[in-house]
Design a protein around this motif. Sequence first.
Motif, PDB file in Angstrom:
ATOM      1  N   VAL A 193       0.835  -1.203   0.000  1.00  0.00           N
ATOM      2  CA  VAL A 193       0.000   0.000   0.000  1.00  0.00           C
ATOM      3  C   VAL A 193       0.871   1.255   0.000  1.00  0.00           C
ATOM      4  CG1 VAL A 193      -1.663   1.337   1.373  1.00  0.00           C
ATOM      5  CG2 VAL A 193      -2.029  -1.114   1.000  1.00  0.00           C
ATOM      6  N   GLU A 194       1.948   1.244   0.787  1.00  0.00           N
ATOM      7  CA  GLU A 194       2.852   2.396   0.797  1.00  0.00           C
ATOM      8  C   GLU A 194       3.478   2.603  -0.578  1.00  0.00           C
ATOM      9  OE1 GLU A 194       6.850   4.125   2.998  1.00  0.00           O
ATOM     10  OE2 GLU A 194       6.190   2.097   3.458  1.00  0.00           O
ATOM     11  N   LEU A 195       3.915   1.519  -1.205  1.00  0.00           N
ATOM     12  CA  LEU A 195       4.519   1.624  -2.531  1.00  0.00           C
ATOM     13  C   LEU A 195       3.508   2.154  -3.550  1.00  0.00           C
ATOM     14  CD1 LEU A 195       6.858   1.223  -4.452  1.00  0.00           C
ATOM     15  CD2 LEU A 195       6.224  -1.200  -4.604  1.00  0.00           C
ATOM     16  N   ALA A 196       2.288   1.665  -3.495  1.00  0.00           N
ATOM     17  CA  ALA A 196       1.241   2.173  -4.398  1.00  0.00           C
ATOM     18  C   ALA A 196       1.036   3.673  -4.186  1.00  0.00           C
ATOM     19  CB  ALA A 196      -0.068   1.415  -4.174  1.00  0.00           C
ATOM     20  N   GLY A 197       1.025   4.095  -2.944  1.00  0.00           N
ATOM     21  CA  GLY A 197       0.863   5.518  -2.642  1.00  0.00           C
ATOM     22  C   GLY A 197       2.017   6.355  -3.179  1.00  0.00           C
ATOM     23  N   GLU A 198       3.242   5.869  -3.009  1.00  0.00           N
ATOM     24  CA  GLU A 198       4.408   6.590  -3.533  1.00  0.00           C
ATOM     25  C   GLU A 198       4.336   6.706  -5.051  1.00  0.00           C
ATOM     26  OE1 GLU A 198       6.806   8.155  -2.025  1.00  0.00           O
ATOM     27  OE2 GLU A 198       6.790   7.370   0.018  1.00  0.00           O
ATOM     28  N   ILE A 199       3.988   5.624  -5.707  1.00  0.00           N
ATOM     29  CA  ILE A 199       3.929   5.628  -7.173  1.00  0.00           C
ATOM     30  C   ILE A 199       2.817   6.556  -7.658  1.00  0.00           C
ATOM     31  CG2 ILE A 199       3.468   4.237  -9.234  1.00  0.00           C
ATOM     32  CD1 ILE A 199       4.801   1.872  -7.705  1.00  0.00           C
TER      33      ILE A 199
END
Length: 160
Positions: free
Chosen positions: A104-110
């Motif tokens: 979820v954090e990676l999706a948010g960063e992207i």
Amino acid sequence: RCFVQPSYLSQLTCPLPASRNELLTGTMCGATEEYVVVQNSHGVKQQVRFDYLVLAVGSTYSDPIKPTASEPSLAERSVSWRKAAAELDAANAVIIVGAGAVGVELAGEILTAYPKKRITLVDVATAILPGFDQTASSYAYAWLEKRGAQLRLGEAIELI
């Protein structure tokens, strides 16, 4: 964050004080009450004595998230992150397997850096952020949906 901003690696790391530390890379292949046995990339085994042993074996993330044995320095890690960031930059669509905290954090960063990228999160779990407070999970779900992320929950990956 290093996927979308590889230079961020310098903010996550710092050199160890060389006067009392030594970087030893390899595979721990044995332990006694007095020493561990470490095998380097050339197959040479070395006994490393200790006063106190902490086994912090870590997680199983693949590269570039976790360093590989061929990346013992920050310069080599930086090259890996720049390569990963360039591949991400060139991609139109990204699938993230796992909708836990890291996914979820990676999706948010992207989505923050690349709002037009198509992001799909796939997880066998039926909800994102398992183990988190329901309020946080609901907020993250709404945030991702609002930005166009597809959430394929309750689905298993058969082959990667």
